[in-house]
Every structure is written in structure tokens, then in C-alpha cells.
Design an enzyme around this catalytic site. Sequence first.
Site, mmCIF file in Angstrom:
data_model
loop_
_atom_site.group_PDB
_atom_site.id
_atom_site.type_symbol
_atom_site.label_atom_id
_atom_site.label_comp_id
_atom_site.label_asym_id
_atom_site.label_seq_id
_atom_site.Cartn_x
_atom_site.Cartn_y
_atom_site.Cartn_z
ATOM 1 N N PRO A 176 -1.794 -6.230 11.225
ATOM 2 C CA PRO A 176 -1.036 -6.978 10.217
ATOM 3 C C PRO A 176 -1.543 -6.578 8.839
ATOM 4 O O PRO A 176 -2.479 -7.168 8.303
ATOM 5 C CB PRO A 176 -1.346 -8.442 10.549
ATOM 6 C CG PRO A 176 -2.616 -8.404 11.311
ATOM 7 C CD PRO A 176 -2.785 -7.054 11.928
ATOM 8 N N ASP A 224 -6.450 -5.210 6.447
ATOM 9 C CA ASP A 224 -6.112 -5.849 7.724
ATOM 10 C C ASP A 224 -6.252 -7.366 7.535
ATOM 11 O O ASP A 224 -7.361 -7.877 7.331
ATOM 12 C CB ASP A 224 -7.086 -5.331 8.799
ATOM 13 C CG ASP A 224 -6.748 -5.836 10.188
ATOM 14 O OD1 ASP A 224 -6.109 -6.897 10.306
ATOM 15 O OD2 ASP A 224 -7.145 -5.157 11.165
ATOM 16 N N HIS A 225 -5.131 -8.063 7.631
ATOM 17 C CA HIS A 225 -5.137 -9.497 7.328
ATOM 18 C C HIS A 225 -5.891 -10.308 8.378
ATOM 19 O O HIS A 225 -6.194 -11.479 8.172
ATOM 20 C CB HIS A 225 -3.688 -9.998 7.189
ATOM 21 C CG HIS A 225 -3.539 -11.121 6.214
ATOM 22 N ND1 HIS A 225 -4.559 -11.997 5.906
ATOM 23 C CD2 HIS A 225 -2.489 -11.506 5.440
ATOM 24 C CE1 HIS A 225 -4.134 -12.876 5.020
ATOM 25 N NE2 HIS A 225 -2.889 -12.604 4.711
ATOM 26 N N ARG A 226 -6.210 -9.710 9.507
ATOM 27 C CA ARG A 226 -7.013 -10.434 10.504
ATOM 28 C C ARG A 226 -8.451 -10.572 10.021
ATOM 29 O O ARG A 226 -9.196 -11.430 10.471
ATOM 30 C CB ARG A 226 -6.997 -9.689 11.850
ATOM 31 C CG ARG A 226 -5.638 -9.648 12.508
ATOM 32 C CD ARG A 226 -5.646 -8.719 13.698
ATOM 33 N NE ARG A 226 -5.967 -7.338 13.336
ATOM 34 C CZ ARG A 226 -6.057 -6.337 14.192
ATOM 35 N NH1 ARG A 226 -5.873 -6.559 15.488
ATOM 36 N NH2 ARG A 226 -6.335 -5.118 13.798
ATOM 37 N N VAL A 227 -8.841 -9.642 9.152
ATOM 38 C CA VAL A 227 -10.242 -9.584 8.723
ATOM 39 C C VAL A 227 -10.400 -10.019 7.271
ATOM 40 O O VAL A 227 -11.389 -10.639 6.895
ATOM 41 C CB VAL A 227 -10.768 -8.129 8.895
ATOM 42 C CG1 VAL A 227 -12.198 -8.002 8.423
ATOM 43 C CG2 VAL A 227 -10.648 -7.693 10.352
#
Length: 547
Positions: free
Chosen positions: A345, A519-522
Site C-alpha cells: 500500500p 509503505d503505509h504499513r510501516v
Amino acid sequence: MALVEIKVPDIGDFSEVAVIELLVKPGDTIAAEQSLITVESDKASMEIPSSHAGVVKELKVALGDKVAEGSIVLVLETTGEAAVPAAAAPAPAAAPVAAPVAVAAPAVTVAAGPVEVRVPDIGDFKDVAVIEVFVKPGDSVKVEQSLITVESDKASMEIPSSHAGVLKELKVKVGDKVNIGDLLAILEGAAGATAPAAATPVVAAPAPVAAAAPVAATVTANAVAHNPTATPALGLPHASPSVRKFARELGVPLAEVKGSGPKGRITQSDIQGFTKSVMAGAIQTLAQAAKAPAAAANNGGGSELGLIPWPKVDFAKFGPIERKELSRIKKISGANLLRNAIMIPAVTNHDDADITDLEAFRVSTNKENEKSGVKVTMLAFLIKACVAALKKFPEFNSSLDGDALIYKQYYHIGFAADTPNGLMVPVIKDADKKGIFQISQEMGELAKKARDGKLSPAEMTGATFTISSLGGIGGRYFTPIINAPEVAILGVCKSTMEPVWDGKQFVPRLMLPLSLTWDHRVIDGAAAARFNVYLGQILSDFRRVLL
Ligand code: CAO
């Protein structure tokens, strides 16, 4: 029914080769010509097939054993006829190697005029694909120098030149299918040929095996090393031909599979394990897409994602067309890019950095050091500035590992390099410990190696963050794709003079467009904005690096 000892057949010049894979076990029913074991020398890996059908009674070799022609591989209770005529298998039950790798090269000859170099006897290989070309017109070629690599589903091998000389014309290109006798190249001025004095006549066609220089048939890993793959995350896909075939059939990108065999070799069960773990991923449909990404992009796939099929158009209906195979690098990097684009993402923040003073400093530094031969580039400053930002925002220098983050305490910066074969990403290792001059010099060397297809896998792996600079070309902003397992990438475009309001008036400033994909997860949007702002501050006043 009879008990037959299956032996290692004539495997050319290979005397002692290691068994690296056992493909059958006691109790297995096997067909004639089925591969039994894989052996490997430093030059080739090959599968040893069975000459008979039957049931495996006893395996006589173990992993790591060294075998030679005549070594007993296993004892078989036969159920059928030998796969090959008796005359072809002199030793009892010894079969010819299905994928002969010690290939007969044309006789070494000396010639004054143009000489045609053709594909020698390559055994059972028919219509094998050219996967690499090592030479180009104008090159001086030595006798036995490898000209191309061909690959079948069983082996890859390099085809050497039968003559020395200057390459006048290359008759094949990557993707062509070749057979014995096909014209590969035309050489001229073969005076340098190191042929014995009693030279054989100038022959263009394949010469008898007896006169042959063995072809260095390489395992894929070696072949790849000549023209390495594109993405930095790629290791060396070290696997036997059958495993590679298996991986191809499943659409598994070999470069991403961790090998559990000796020296990191990828085994069939590694491929199975990889497939299982992808299938068991939390986002199953995305994982399925990752399983065959290139196919999804190019062959009308995408159904795994519930998408409508890729449009199939007969382009020739609308005008003349030409079809060209993608380069090997494009195929591999394409698969990686698609996976990364789908699975991460990703968000991109755009910003501008004022590099007016930095550029002036760079230009004056280059003037002062004209004689040193090293040109300081803006990219070198960007690498240094990114290292400072990565230190301040360590999650940008991390990788996801399941539910955890791995924070790397080293700063290896990849930079995208445009090459004739496609995109490659060499890595400046330990950029935090290096000065601008050293980084500039290394970058120049690595970029040249990338363009020449000479980067080693070690020079393309281990990056913690990547910069993709289109500054030398142009454009304003773009959205670079993260190079997994990294979590961010910086895209840089061409700097331009712009009017900037200083509170009282517009002043001309040199502005560098930055595009940070993360990375929007991180990483959160606020952190990304802070990263860009900090990067901009450093670039506008490099003294901040010291703070
Ligand atoms: N703004 C303005 N000018 C710039 C600039 C920038 N951001 N970056 C470089 N330039 C200038 C350089 O100063 C140089 O000018 P001079 O010849 O007058 O000194 C010129 O552009 C050419 O630079 P370069 O591209 O040769 O050198 P580099 O250090 O900037 O880049 C490399 C090296 C290997 C990164 C580059 O050659 C390259 O391959 N870029 C393409 C990367 C790419 O394809 N990215 C896309 C990946 S996603 O598909």
C-alpha cells in the site's frame, strides 16, 4: 523383470561431479529417461536420466557424493525396455545424459578470411533459446570464448567460439531459438586462433566430438552472473534445470526463493514451500497475483484478482507491427515491480528542495578537482542526505518481517541505473561511512558495470533504501515503486530555476523535485512529510548533516 544397475553415463569432460539433488527414492516407479539425480561441477549442472523404466530398489548415491562416468546411481527392478538402443549405452544400463552439457564445439581452426561460427553438436537439444549474448560486433574473440548462452528445460550452456578473430556479424539475438548447425557469428582475421599447427580445415559446421573443446555449460547461476538481474533484492537463482522448469511452470520467481540446499541451492521443496507460503498469505488474492505476476501483466492474466481479462487485440489488424521478446532483465524486474506495486500500500509525497547553494558548491568542487578524474554528482549528495534522514527516521531503513519490523543499522543505498538491457539497481554499501568523493567514484564505476551487464549479484543486493534519479533526463515528479523488502524509495527529477518568495520578494532558486514513495504499513503520512522536509533542509544547507 531384472535388477539393473543404472550408472552415470559419459558426461563429457566432467570427471568428478557432486550429487546435488536426488530426484527419486526407493519404491518409486520411474519411466525410462526420467531424471534420477542432478550433478554439478563448477561449470554445469545436469540431470542424469534412467535408461530403463522400473521400480527403484536401492539408491547408491547420497547428496554430496562425487560421481564419475560409470558410478552406480541406483539399482532398478526393470519393467520395460531400455530407453536407448544398446549401442548407445555401452555400459550396462548406462544412459546418455539427457541434457548433455559437455558439448562438442566446432573444431579449432585457423582462417585468414571470414569464418562462420555455428552451433556445435549440442546433443539432444532442439530449438533451444538464446538467453544471453556475450559479444558484439567489433569484439575480439578468443578460441573457446563463450559467445552465447542457450537454455533448455534441462540445462543451460555456453556456446564457445571455434575460432579467434574479430566479430564481424552476430547472427543471433536473445530470444532466438537455435539448433545444431545454425549460424551464430561471422569472424574475421582469425590470425589469433590458438589452434594446433596441424590445423583442421576451415569448417563452419559442427565438428566431430573428438576434435572438440568442451563447452562450458553453466548452471543458471553462472549464466545470470554474466548479465545479472535487475532488482537489488534478487539473489542468485541457483537451481538445477528441472527446479527452474518447475518454478517456471508455477510462475514462481526463482530469484525470490530462499534455497535450503548446499550453497543456498533452491530445491523443489523450496519452490513448493514458497508457493504454499504465498498461498497461505493473509491477502490470498494478492498473493496469488504475486505467484504469476509477469503472466498477469502480459498474458491476459489477472483473474486471480477478480479482474476482467487483459484485452487481447490483434494489433496487426490496425497496422504493421513487430513482436520483440522482453529482455531477461525486463521479465524478471517486471515480475518484481508488479508484485511490489500490487502488494505494497504505497503512497507518494512530492516536495521540492532548494539546492541553489549545494549545486554551486558541487560545481566549484568539480572545478577545483578537475584533475582528480572524479566528478561529484548531485546523486552523491542525495545519497548522503538520505542517509542522514534515514538515521533520523529509522523506520525508513527497515523491512517488514511478519508482524515485526527489522531495523537495519547499516545504510546501503541502491540507485536505479538505466541500461540498454533494462533497469538495474546497484548498491552503494555503507554509504554512511563514505565521503562524497568515494560515493561519486563508486557510483560511476557501478553505473558503468550496470550498463556493461557486469554487475555481480553482491553489487545489487542488500540495499536498505533506493534512490531513482531522472535528474539527468528531465521531468517534474513521478511515483517510483518501492523495491521490496525496502519500505521507501526516493524519486528525483530535474532541478529548475524557479521564483521563490522569500517573504519580501520573489528570488530565483534552483529547486529539486523530490517524490518519496513509502509503505503505509510501516510509515505514516506525517512521518513521510517530516522525512521530506528534513531531506529538503539538509539539501538546502548541508551543514545540518553535522548537527
Ligand atoms: N537536476 C538537474 N540536472 C541533473 C540532475 C538533477 N536532479 N541530476 C543530474 N543532473 C545532470 C548532471 O549534473 C549531468 O550534467 P553534466 O553532464 O552537465 O554534469 C547530467 O544531468 C547527467 O547526469 P547523469 O544522469 O549522467 O548522472 P547522475 O549521477 O545524475 O545519474 C545514473 C547516474 C546512473 C543514476 C543515471 O545515469 C541513470 O541511469 N538514471 C536513470 C535512472 C532511472 O532509470 N530511473 C527510473 C527508475 S524507475 O523506472
